[in-house]
Design a protein around this motif. Structure first.
Motif: not given
Length: 336
Positions: A294, A305, A326, A329
């Motif tokens: 990240d 993302e 992350t 998700r």
């Protein structure tokens, strides 16, 4: 080619853990993923949740499982007395408090052009007396000097305890580091690894275990004596010390079940496929790529993302990440 016996046992282990951590029903096998067997790509906690806690500590692994990681990854080095130790580097100064321990001052030595303290010069008991530290300067050091260095046995104890608590299977993907160098020191990691897996009933093709290495000869030796699943790591064609020995994917498939290529081998900066994932799948190999972070610039797109969505869409079977939440998700969003 190795017979991939119940490869989805790893995915099943992940699904079981996901139920406890919030994975949605839309992520069940058959949801249209481009992975080798159509199951959702696995989130692999790289050295645990190493972006949030010092790598390879129980705290890092605890956070990783709490965040929904499907697999936790321990790197394995060898102690002077032949015990598998969970560390990424063969030296200790950057990841532990060894430099602040006067009793070990005389252990500093030069190897490979570096002055440092080396795992192979310490007993397992000495190593486990050290405290772990964050290795990256731009990450928080709030958890430094709070968690001990682990042996592989201690990690397996943790895994068994977590399984008893959650009634699930916790998958592991250990990487055996520098096996040829350790063998040259009389510290061959193969017997120690087999003994550890045997003792836990994990030396089997359907166990939630994948053993990875950059050393094809080590994996061939392991393949000759064990049915545990294997993955050949791959940095790229320009990495002379870590390029899968110049082997083709078909040659790798003769002794391994998967490949672990660096992510830049899979996509161009524009996000186009290089054909590597497709070729690996054609050879019957799963693809676990590394490493998504990240707090580092993404390989493609503007955000991490974006990078994760591109890798998942490409069909990778697993992603190593320092920040499991992350990756979990983004996968959930794509599975909706």
């Amino acid at each position: 080619m190795r017979k991939i016996t119940a490869w989805t046992a790893i995915a099943v282990a992940g699904m079981t853990m996901g139920i406890a951590t919030g994975m949605t029903a839309a992520q069940a096998p058959g949801a249209g993923w481009a992975t080798l067997d159509g199951t959702p790509p696995l989130v692999i906690a790289h050295r645990g949740a190493s972006g949030l806690r010092p790598e390879h500590t129980l705290a890092a692994y605890e956070v990783a499982l709490e965040q929904g990681a499907d697999i936790i990854e321990p790197d394995l080095q060898m102690s002077r007395d032949g015990v598998l130790i969970v560390r990424h580097d063969p030296y200790l100064s950057s990841s532990t408090d060894v430099a602040d321990r006067p009793e070990f001052a005389d252990r500093r030595a030069e190897r490979f052009g570096r002055e440092d303290w080396w795992v192979a010069d310490f007993t397992a008991a000495e190593l486990q007396s050290l405290f772990a530290r964050q290795t990256m300067e731009d990450r928080s050091d709030a958890h430094d000097d709070r968690h001990r260095v682990l042996s592989f046995e201690a990690l397996l104890d943790f895994v068994e305890a977590r399984q008893a608590e959650c009634g699930c299977r916790v998958a592991i993907e250990p990487e055996v580091k520098l096996p040829a160098q350790y063998a040259a020191l009389g510290l061959d990691p193969l017997p120690a690894l087999i003994a550890a897996l045997d003792a836990r009933g994990l030396n089997a093709a359907d166990a939630p275990v994948i053993v990875q290495s950059f050393d094809p000869e080590f994996l061939r030796r392991l393949d000759a004596v064990s049915d545990v699943r294997l993955a050949m790591l791959y940095s790229g064609p320009d990495e002379a010390d870590a390029n899968a020995g110049g082997l083709t994917l078909e040659e790798i498939a003769a002794f391994a079940d998967g490949v672990g290529p660096y992510k830049a081998n899979l996509m161009t900066p524009d996000g186009d496929s290089t054909g590597y994932v497709e070729a690996a799948h054609a050879a019957g190999l799963v693809v676990h790529t590394w490493t998504v972070r990240d707090d580092r610039a993404p390989l493609v797109g503007e955000t991490v993302e974006d990078e994760l969505r591109a890798l998942y869409a490409l069909g990778v079977d697993g992603v190593f990440t320092d920040f499991p939440a992350t990756a979990v998700r983004v996968r959930a969003q794509m599975g909706e």
